[in-house]
Design a protein around this motif. Sequence first.
Motif, PDB file in Angstrom:
ATOM      1  N   PRO A 129     -18.864   4.480 -49.402  1.00 22.21           N
ATOM      2  CA  PRO A 129     -18.714   5.099 -48.080  1.00 22.21           C
ATOM      3  C   PRO A 129     -19.903   5.992 -47.749  1.00 22.21           C
ATOM      4  O   PRO A 129     -20.660   6.405 -48.634  1.00 22.21           O
ATOM      5  N   GLU A 130     -20.055   6.298 -46.483  1.00 24.72           N
ATOM      6  CA  GLU A 130     -21.070   7.248 -46.060  1.00 24.72           C
ATOM      7  C   GLU A 130     -20.630   8.665 -46.414  1.00 24.72           C
ATOM      8  O   GLU A 130     -19.447   8.933 -46.663  1.00 24.72           O
ATOM      9  N   ALA A 131     -21.579   9.602 -46.458  1.00 16.95           N
ATOM     10  CA  ALA A 131     -21.253  11.002 -46.711  1.00 16.95           C
ATOM     11  C   ALA A 131     -20.252  11.485 -45.669  1.00 16.95           C
ATOM     12  O   ALA A 131     -20.386  11.206 -44.475  1.00 16.95           O
ATOM     13  N   GLY A 132     -19.227  12.177 -46.135  1.00 19.61           N
ATOM     14  CA  GLY A 132     -18.175  12.651 -45.254  1.00 19.61           C
ATOM     15  C   GLY A 132     -16.995  11.715 -45.144  1.00 19.61           C
ATOM     16  O   GLY A 132     -15.971  12.072 -44.550  1.00 19.61           O
ATOM     17  N   LEU A 149     -14.306  10.583 -52.491  1.00 16.78           N
ATOM     18  CA  LEU A 149     -14.616  11.406 -51.329  1.00 16.78           C
ATOM     19  C   LEU A 149     -16.094  11.733 -51.434  1.00 16.78           C
ATOM     20  O   LEU A 149     -16.513  12.538 -52.276  1.00 16.78           O
ATOM     21  N   ARG A 150     -16.892  11.059 -50.595  1.00 16.56           N
ATOM     22  CA  ARG A 150     -18.341  11.191 -50.733  1.00 16.56           C
ATOM     23  C   ARG A 150     -18.868  12.371 -49.934  1.00 16.56           C
ATOM     24  O   ARG A 150     -18.486  12.585 -48.776  1.00 16.56           O
ATOM     25  N   PRO A 199     -25.281  17.227 -55.023  1.00 21.80           N
ATOM     26  CA  PRO A 199     -25.802  16.669 -56.278  1.00 21.80           C
ATOM     27  C   PRO A 199     -24.774  16.535 -57.399  1.00 21.80           C
ATOM     28  O   PRO A 199     -25.074  15.922 -58.429  1.00 21.80           O
ATOM     29  N   ASP A 200     -23.582  17.114 -57.241  1.00 22.38           N
ATOM     30  CA  ASP A 200     -22.574  17.051 -58.299  1.00 22.38           C
ATOM     31  C   ASP A 200     -21.528  15.974 -58.000  1.00 22.38           C
ATOM     32  O   ASP A 200     -21.154  15.763 -56.841  1.00 22.38           O
ATOM     33  N   LEU A 201     -21.049  15.343 -59.069  1.00 23.67           N
ATOM     34  CA  LEU A 201     -19.919  14.415 -58.999  1.00 23.67           C
ATOM     35  C   LEU A 201     -18.813  14.968 -59.882  1.00 23.67           C
ATOM     36  O   LEU A 201     -19.018  15.165 -61.088  1.00 23.67           O
ATOM     37  N   VAL A 202     -17.647  15.238 -59.305  1.00 24.67           N
ATOM     38  CA  VAL A 202     -16.496  15.741 -60.055  1.00 24.67           C
ATOM     39  C   VAL A 202     -15.473  14.614 -60.169  1.00 24.67           C
ATOM     40  O   VAL A 202     -14.998  14.097 -59.153  1.00 24.67           O
ATOM     41  N   ASN A 261     -19.164  15.635 -54.471  1.00 29.34           N
ATOM     42  CA  ASN A 261     -18.588  14.296 -54.503  1.00 29.34           C
ATOM     43  C   ASN A 261     -17.378  14.330 -55.433  1.00 29.34           C
ATOM     44  O   ASN A 261     -17.452  14.855 -56.550  1.00 29.34           O
ATOM     45  N   LEU A 262     -16.259  13.760 -54.985  1.00 30.85           N
ATOM     46  CA  LEU A 262     -15.020  13.785 -55.755  1.00 30.85           C
ATOM     47  C   LEU A 262     -14.554  12.362 -56.020  1.00 30.85           C
ATOM     48  O   LEU A 262     -14.433  11.560 -55.086  1.00 30.85           O
ATOM     49  N   LEU A 263     -14.292  12.058 -57.285  1.00 32.43           N
ATOM     50  CA  LEU A 263     -13.746  10.759 -57.658  1.00 32.43           C
ATOM     51  C   LEU A 263     -12.417  10.979 -58.373  1.00 32.43           C
ATOM     52  O   LEU A 263     -12.381  11.522 -59.484  1.00 32.43           O
ATOM     53  N   PHE A 264     -11.324  10.580 -57.743  1.00 34.95           N
ATOM     54  CA  PHE A 264      -9.994  10.661 -58.334  1.00 34.95           C
ATOM     55  C   PHE A 264      -9.686   9.303 -58.963  1.00 34.95           C
ATOM     56  O   PHE A 264      -9.885   8.269 -58.325  1.00 34.95           O
ATOM     57  N   VAL A 265      -9.186   9.326 -60.199  1.00 34.69           N
ATOM     58  CA  VAL A 265      -8.978   8.094 -60.948  1.00 34.69           C
ATOM     59  C   VAL A 265      -7.539   8.017 -61.437  1.00 34.69           C
ATOM     60  O   VAL A 265      -7.025   8.966 -62.044  1.00 34.69           O
TER      61      VAL A 265
END
Length: 287
Positions: free
Chosen positions: A25-28, A50-51, A55-58, A87-91
């Motif tokens: 996805p695009e930012a936001g 959630l992009r 610089p951080d990916l959580v 940036n948030l990645l829920f798994v």
Amino acid sequence: MSTEWDERTEAPIVEAASFAEAPLPEAGERQLTRLTHPDDPRLTVETLLLRRDHPDLVVVLHGALVRKDTTLPRFEWLRTLRDRPENLLFVSDPSLAVDQAIPLAWYIGPQEHDVTARLADEVAALAGRLGTARTVFTGSSGGGYASLALAARTPASLAVSFSPQTRVSRYEHMPVKIFRTRLFPEHADMDSVEAAHRDRVDLTHRWAAGPDQPDAFVRLVHNSGDPGHLEDHVQPFLRAAGVDPDAADGPRFSLVFDDFAQGHSPPRPAQMRDQLDAALAWHDSVR
């Protein structure tokens, strides 16, 4: 881009074999990405990204579920963390799709499929495409175990682990028995599982001091009302890692306490956010 839409997460759905080839996805924006497994559809990894322009990916992992009350995929802490800038990645743990009886599987997977290893590779692929400078893994209890396991496979990463288990066999009897019988059915007991798969089910072994200790950072946030997990999981983990549990504020391992509630309880939303901020600030000061 897929035209399918997920109402629960209010996100488009994309299927791909890997983050290396999935559209992003695009930012936001947000996107539910199903990372398919070539041999077993039950092992598809469902993720929600959630992009952000950050610089951080959580990477956020969940703990145990009451299966009759929960619809998979499970994206724990979404409401709590969704407004953060990273940036948030829920798994969601694909291990749970193997059997409806499993309440907790620590993102370990069945004996023939190492979910932790696969997920670490997928996070690395996503981090590379996002231009990530820092990868952070976080979760509570079983999700805290997974954050430590994934950080062990991700050099220079940070695990922010809330009241985690650190050795599966030391957890409560019934969930451990269900985990073993459904996912490692060839093994008669956890001693046998540990003998064959110790790196996967025993983080005191995986993080033990020595030349093979992972090159990553650990911030343990423990509930002061949970002495059982402190004695059974947190202290043995730190001792194995070569860290004094009574003075764990070194360059790579840190232990802090917060009062979540009496017993083995997760942090409240504000505590989760505040402690994550504090962990990132600690990491900035030591890396």
